[in-house]
Motif scaffolding. Structure first.
Motif, PDB file in Angstrom:
ATOM      1  N   ASP A 100      49.718  32.926   6.194  1.00  0.00           N
ATOM      2  CA  ASP A 100      48.614  32.555   7.070  1.00  0.00           C
ATOM      3  C   ASP A 100      48.663  33.156   8.523  1.00  0.00           C
ATOM      4  N   ARG A 101      49.433  34.067   8.741  1.00  0.00           N
ATOM      5  CA  ARG A 101      49.472  34.577  10.085  1.00  0.00           C
ATOM      6  C   ARG A 101      49.613  36.191  10.079  1.00  0.00           C
ATOM      7  N   HIS A 120      49.499  41.342  12.825  1.00  0.00           N
ATOM      8  CA  HIS A 120      49.779  39.801  13.196  1.00  0.00           C
ATOM      9  C   HIS A 120      48.144  39.457  13.393  1.00  0.00           C
ATOM     10  N   GLY A 122      47.360  35.660  13.473  1.00  0.00           N
ATOM     11  CA  GLY A 122      47.687  34.347  13.897  1.00  0.00           C
ATOM     12  C   GLY A 122      46.918  33.526  12.964  1.00  0.00           C
ATOM     13  N   THR A 123      46.651  32.292  13.045  1.00  0.00           N
ATOM     14  CA  THR A 123      46.072  31.421  12.013  1.00  0.00           C
ATOM     15  C   THR A 123      44.680  30.984  12.267  1.00  0.00           C
TER      16      THR A 123
END
Length: 423
Positions: A100-101, A120, A122-123
């Motif tokens: 999820d990230r 990366h 993030g959500t």
């Protein structure tokens, strides 16, 4: 005798996707088949009893946007030396690059596939994936691969879902029950109620197209379904007309273990809806009403805070579905309660229709003995209450819309790819 089932595998997924990539997209199918095959086999591994869930981005680090100093951009981290691209390396990295990230970067380097780094994200991508918000940071035009459970591989082109392989079955993003005519028609009376409320504010009424009301409600349910799928536990949503909600959940047909008191807090959706419409209204052009395009633009600008609150509401409803039993909503999206057991004197339904198109005009009949209690109880309820709608999410991520339609209990297999990759 019915023909033996044919299972699909990674090479089949790539061939299936080859006819569905967006215009202008180019892929090396042989190389992509190798990527999908490694991801597919990695999905069956465990890492110290933890599932191997991950996202891959299939492009070189040079194609990624440059890191910037904003708080919401992609954070691209390149390894000092590339790592081998194989199932065990994916297994290890999946824990440090959580689904999820983060994305695991994969590309071809000197005639072999390698892992070049981690991106990366993030959500916030979850909100755009499950509810049409424009992403805060666009991925480059390339293949993105998602593995959210064993044997479930989904392909996207950047942010756009394309195709998926789930339990040996292929699917694409074009089978979307929300695109039907019958589903929004079921909520026409509730939208009319909201239209009457909007009409009391002359400025708002002349600034917002009522089609936006449909889209907001639709996104709430889309997101809720997506979150239930992402949790891997399955669940049932029962959406019932307000006029019969009380009679259905008064122990006769649906026994709610956790009913909510009839207080304003139960109507959180309505509390959020009107402020959101007021935030969309300023985007209307002179002489025109703010419609779908303004709505989608507002999700990342003027209505962002309200949309975050709607997203939280969807997450809350989805979390209630983790408890055994159904979550019961009225058509106004009031949360009646959860832990609902469908019971009472409901007639057994031996045969249902499986719709073969969006509107249920083509169908085939099926006996119900091949499905579980969750589905059979929803069939019985919809047979008794013809205006009820059940959405059943199975643990394998499949979603079934069930209702009484054109004289029989009918279901649609919903195969949207928004967040199905994570479910």
């Amino acid at each position: 005798m019915s023909p033996a089932r044919t299972h699909a595998y990674p090479a089949d997924l790539v061939r299936f996707a080859s006819h569905r990539w967006p215009a202008g997209a180019t892929t090396d199918d042989a190389l992509l088949t190798e990527v999908v095959a490694v991801a597919y086999h990695a999905s069956f591994l465990r890492d110290e009893d933890r599932p191997v869930l991950f996202r891959l981005i299939f492009t070189g680090p040079g194609k990624m946007p440059a890191n910037d100093t904003s708080t919401e951009g992609l954070h691209v981290l390149k390894f000092a030396s590339p790592r081998p691209f194989d199932e065990q390396e994916i297994r290890r990295l999946s824990q440090g690059a959580p689904y999820d990230r983060a994305l695991i970067g994969v590309c071809k380097h000197e005639d072999t596939l390698v892992i070049w780094g981690i991106v990366h994200t993030g959500t916030r991508w979850l909100q755009s994936a499950s509810g049409a918000r424009a992403p805060d940071h666009a991925l480059p035009d390339c293949v993105v691969l998602r593995v959210a459970r064993p044997g479930h591989v989904a392909l996207s082109w950047g942010e756009a879902p394309v195709a998926e392989l789930r339990q040996g079955d292929l699917g694409d993003s074009r089978v979307d029950v929300f695109a039907s005519d019958w589903l929004p028609a079921r909520f026409a009376d509730v939208r009319a109620e909201i239209a009457d409320i909007v009409a009391r504010d002359a400025k708002l009424a002349e600034s917002v197209d009522l089609e936006v009301i449909r889209l907001i409600g639709q996104q709430l349910i889309r997101r809720t379904i997506a979150m239930i799928r992402a949790a891997h536990h399955g669940g049932t949503l029962l959406v019932v007309p307000p006029e019969c909600a009380t009679s259905m959940v008064d122990e006769r047909f649906v026994r709610l273990k956790y009913p909510f008191a009839d207080k304003p807090a139960r109507s959180r959706y309505r509390q959020l809806l009107m402020p959101m419409l007021r935030e969309i209204a300023p985007l209307s052009l002179p002489g025109q009403k703010a419609g779908p395009s303004e709505y989608f633009r507002a999700l990342s600008t003027s209505a962002r805070t309200s949309d975050d609150a709607m997203f939280e509401l969807a997450q809350f409803i989805a979390s209630l579905a983790a408890v055994d039993g159904a979550v019961v909503l009225s058509k106004r999206f009031e949360i009646m309660g959860f832990g609902g057991e469908i019971a009472g004197d409901l007639t057994t339904v031996p045969v249902v229709r499986r719709s073969l198109d969006l509107e249920g005009t083509r169908f085939e009949e099926e006996v119900v003995d091949r499905v579980g209690t969750r589905h059979r109880s929803a069939y019985r309820l919809c047979n008794r209450f013809h205006t009820a709608l059940a959405v059943v999410v199975s643990q394998d991520g499949s979603v079934r819309f069930i209702t009484w339609h054109q004289g029989a209990v009918t279901y649609w297999d919903h195969a949207s790819l928004g967040l199905s990759e994570s479910a």
